[in-house]
Design a protein around this motif. Structure first.
Motif, PDB file in Angstrom:
ATOM      1  N   ILE A 173       0.855  -1.184   0.000  1.00 15.75           N
ATOM      2  CA  ILE A 173       0.000   0.000   0.000  1.00 15.75           C
ATOM      3  C   ILE A 173       0.897   1.241   0.000  1.00 15.75           C
ATOM      4  N   PHE A 174       0.716   2.088  -1.010  1.00 12.88           N
ATOM      5  CA  PHE A 174       1.501   3.305  -1.151  1.00 12.88           C
ATOM      6  C   PHE A 174       0.635   4.522  -0.873  1.00 12.88           C
ATOM      7  N   ASP A 175       1.206   5.505  -0.180  1.00 16.92           N
ATOM      8  CA  ASP A 175       0.546   6.802  -0.083  1.00 16.92           C
ATOM      9  C   ASP A 175       0.601   7.468  -1.451  1.00 16.92           C
ATOM     10  N   ALA A 176      -0.520   8.050  -1.863  1.00 17.77           N
ATOM     11  CA  ALA A 176      -0.584   8.690  -3.172  1.00 17.77           C
ATOM     12  C   ALA A 176      -0.456  10.203  -3.026  1.00 17.77           C
ATOM     13  N   ASP A 177       0.448  10.776  -3.799  1.00 21.01           N
ATOM     14  CA  ASP A 177       0.558  12.219  -3.916  1.00 21.01           C
ATOM     15  C   ASP A 177      -0.331  12.621  -5.090  1.00 21.01           C
ATOM     16  N   LEU A 178      -1.494  13.182  -4.793  1.00 17.59           N
ATOM     17  CA  LEU A 178      -2.478  13.483  -5.836  1.00 17.59           C
ATOM     18  C   LEU A 178      -2.177  14.853  -6.443  1.00 17.59           C
ATOM     19  N   VAL A 179      -1.223  14.876  -7.346  1.00 18.35           N
ATOM     20  CA  VAL A 179      -0.807  16.115  -7.996  1.00 18.35           C
ATOM     21  C   VAL A 179      -1.773  16.419  -9.133  1.00 18.35           C
ATOM     22  N   LYS A 180      -2.538  17.487  -8.990  1.00 20.82           N
ATOM     23  CA  LYS A 180      -3.598  17.813  -9.954  1.00 20.82           C
ATOM     24  C   LYS A 180      -4.483  16.581 -10.188  1.00 20.82           C
ATOM     25  N   ASP A 181      -4.710  15.843  -9.109  1.00 21.72           N
ATOM     26  CA  ASP A 181      -5.545  14.629  -9.084  1.00 21.72           C
ATOM     27  C   ASP A 181      -4.921  13.428  -9.787  1.00 21.72           C
ATOM     28  N   ILE A 188       3.146   7.997  -6.760  1.00 21.52           N
ATOM     29  CA  ILE A 188       3.602   7.313  -5.547  1.00 21.52           C
ATOM     30  C   ILE A 188       5.128   7.344  -5.501  1.00 21.52           C
ATOM     31  N   THR A 189       5.670   6.997  -4.343  1.00 21.12           N
ATOM     32  CA  THR A 189       7.120   6.894  -4.187  1.00 21.12           C
ATOM     33  C   THR A 189       7.473   5.466  -3.814  1.00 21.12           C
ATOM     34  N   ASP A 190       8.345   4.857  -4.622  1.00 20.37           N
ATOM     35  CA  ASP A 190       8.792   3.479  -4.400  1.00 20.37           C
ATOM     36  C   ASP A 190      10.306   3.444  -4.521  1.00 20.37           C
ATOM     37  N   ASN A 191      10.956   3.037  -3.428  1.00 19.61           N
ATOM     38  CA  ASN A 191      12.426   3.000  -3.392  1.00 19.61           C
ATOM     39  C   ASN A 191      13.036   4.345  -3.767  1.00 19.61           C
ATOM     40  N   GLY A 192      12.416   5.408  -3.262  1.00 17.29           N
ATOM     41  CA  GLY A 192      12.955   6.743  -3.469  1.00 17.29           C
ATOM     42  C   GLY A 192      12.659   7.350  -4.831  1.00 17.29           C
ATOM     43  N   ARG A 193      11.911   6.652  -5.672  1.00 16.96           N
ATOM     44  CA  ARG A 193      11.617   7.144  -7.011  1.00 16.96           C
ATOM     45  C   ARG A 193      10.129   7.493  -7.109  1.00 16.96           C
ATOM     46  N   ARG A 194       9.850   8.668  -7.698  1.00 15.61           N
ATOM     47  CA  ARG A 194       8.466   9.121  -7.861  1.00 15.61           C
ATOM     48  C   ARG A 194       7.903   8.524  -9.159  1.00 15.61           C
ATOM     49  N   ILE A 195       6.773   7.841  -9.009  1.00 12.94           N
ATOM     50  CA  ILE A 195       6.205   7.063 -10.103  1.00 12.94           C
ATOM     51  C   ILE A 195       4.786   7.535 -10.389  1.00 12.94           C
ATOM     52  N   ASP A 219      -7.557   4.364  -4.580  1.00 12.02           N
ATOM     53  CA  ASP A 219      -8.474   4.850  -3.544  1.00 12.02           C
ATOM     54  C   ASP A 219      -8.235   6.338  -3.352  1.00 12.02           C
ATOM     55  N   TYR A 220      -9.022   7.136  -4.058  1.00 10.84           N
ATOM     56  CA  TYR A 220      -8.866   8.592  -4.031  1.00 10.84           C
ATOM     57  C   TYR A 220      -9.193   9.162  -2.659  1.00 10.84           C
ATOM     58  N   GLN A 221     -10.201   8.598  -2.005  1.00 10.17           N
ATOM     59  CA  GLN A 221     -10.628   9.114  -0.704  1.00 10.17           C
ATOM     60  C   GLN A 221      -9.544   8.919   0.359  1.00 10.17           C
ATOM     61  N   LYS A 222      -8.923   7.739   0.381  1.00  8.09           N
ATOM     62  CA  LYS A 222      -7.865   7.461   1.354  1.00  8.09           C
ATOM     63  C   LYS A 222      -6.493   7.943   0.886  1.00  8.09           C
ATOM     64  N   GLU A 223      -6.421   8.378  -0.376  1.00  7.19           N
ATOM     65  CA  GLU A 223      -5.166   8.819  -0.988  1.00  7.19           C
ATOM     66  C   GLU A 223      -4.121   7.714  -0.929  1.00  7.19           C
ATOM     67  N   THR A 224      -4.526   6.523  -1.376  1.00  2.38           N
ATOM     68  CA  THR A 224      -3.617   5.379  -1.402  1.00  2.38           C
ATOM     69  C   THR A 224      -3.716   4.676  -2.757  1.00  2.38           C
ATOM     70  N   PHE A 225      -2.650   3.949  -3.077  1.00  2.49           N
ATOM     71  CA  PHE A 225      -2.597   3.109  -4.274  1.00  2.49           C
ATOM     72  C   PHE A 225      -2.036   1.770  -3.834  1.00  2.49           C
ATOM     73  N   TYR A 258     -12.453   7.538 -10.620  1.00  2.00           N
ATOM     74  CA  TYR A 258     -11.849   7.238  -9.313  1.00  2.00           C
ATOM     75  C   TYR A 258     -12.063   8.335  -8.270  1.00  2.00           C
ATOM     76  N   GLU A 259     -12.541   9.516  -8.670  1.00  2.24           N
ATOM     77  CA  GLU A 259     -12.921  10.501  -7.661  1.00  2.24           C
ATOM     78  C   GLU A 259     -14.255  10.141  -7.012  1.00  2.24           C
ATOM     79  N   ASN A 260     -15.018   9.271  -7.672  1.00  8.38           N
ATOM     80  CA  ASN A 260     -16.340   8.901  -7.167  1.00  8.38           C
ATOM     81  C   ASN A 260     -16.416   7.486  -6.609  1.00  8.38           C
TER      82      ASN A 260
END
Length: 225
Positions: A4-12, A16-23, A76-82, A205-207
């Protein structure tokens, strides 16, 4: 394994960040973009740079359909996770309301399902990169209420302005209003060639929670709490 990754919702957009890399997770991209693929195809580097410019943030890689064909994933847009799971792992939405079978597509892998848009069942491509605007053909789009004009980006054509119109989308027992623009003429042929009438990303996915279950060829949608 389930991660489970925290999602950085940039302009929706899901980043995500995995092993220091933004994906950037992009279901509309038929390939992955990373250091190895950019060595094979220099054009992919321009694709990546264009996304960085559009989103005004740093991105190291794209996870496209090459990655997604090897996993189950949950937006999961509401929880901001992927969430990413191996093909044999169990992964579900919290409150399922619909299972949409994926259509078989010739050529590159695409996620195309049938959903009711503006009162008609239509084949729609799920593209998590379509976050500023969702798209339909011009003949369908401008029949409804005009909302606003926004500026979107596509790697083939750069930045462009698009008018958004509100259309109802029915998923199971739920109906939500989704803003759609008309597909640019440079993009529409590739969408139609895949057998789709339009593209939906953030409007889905916003809904709803969105589970891409590739091994079972279905899109599972869940209602937010």
């Amino acid at each position: 394994m389930v991660s489970i990754f925290d999602a950085d919702l940039v302009k929706d957009h899901f980043i995500i960040t995995d092993n220091g890399r933004r994906i950037f997770v992009d279901t509309g991209c038929p390939f992955d973009i990373n250091e190895n693929s950019m060595k094979r195809d220099r054009g992919l580097e321009a694709h990546l740079k264009g996304a960085c410019e559009h989103l005004e943030t740093h991105i190291d890689e794209f996870w496209g359909m090459e990655f997604l064909e090897q996993h189950k994933v949950l937006f999961d847009y509401q929880k901001e996770t992927f969430t990413v799971a191996d093909l044999n792992d169990n992964l579900t939405v919290d409150h399922p309301i619909a299972e949409l079978p994926m259509h078989n597509v010739l050529g590159p892998a695409r996620i195309i399902v049938t959903m009711n848009v503006a009162g008609v069942d239509r084949n729609i491509l799920f593209d998590s990169g379509a976050c500023i605007a969702n798209y339909l053909t011009r003949a369908i789009t401008n029949t409804e209420k005009h909302l606003r004009e926004v500026t979107d980006f596509h790697p083939q054509i750069g930045f462009y302005d698009v008018d958004l119109y509100e259309h109802p989308v029915k998923i199971g027992s739920e109906t939500v209003d989704v803003p759609f623009g008309f597909q640019p003429p440079e993009v529409e042929p590739s969408v139609r060639a895949a057998g789709a009438e339009g593209v939906i990303g953030s409007g889905l996915y916003e809904n709803f929670q969105v589970l891409v279950d590739w091994p079972n060829k279905k899109l599972v949608l869940g209602k937010f709490e």
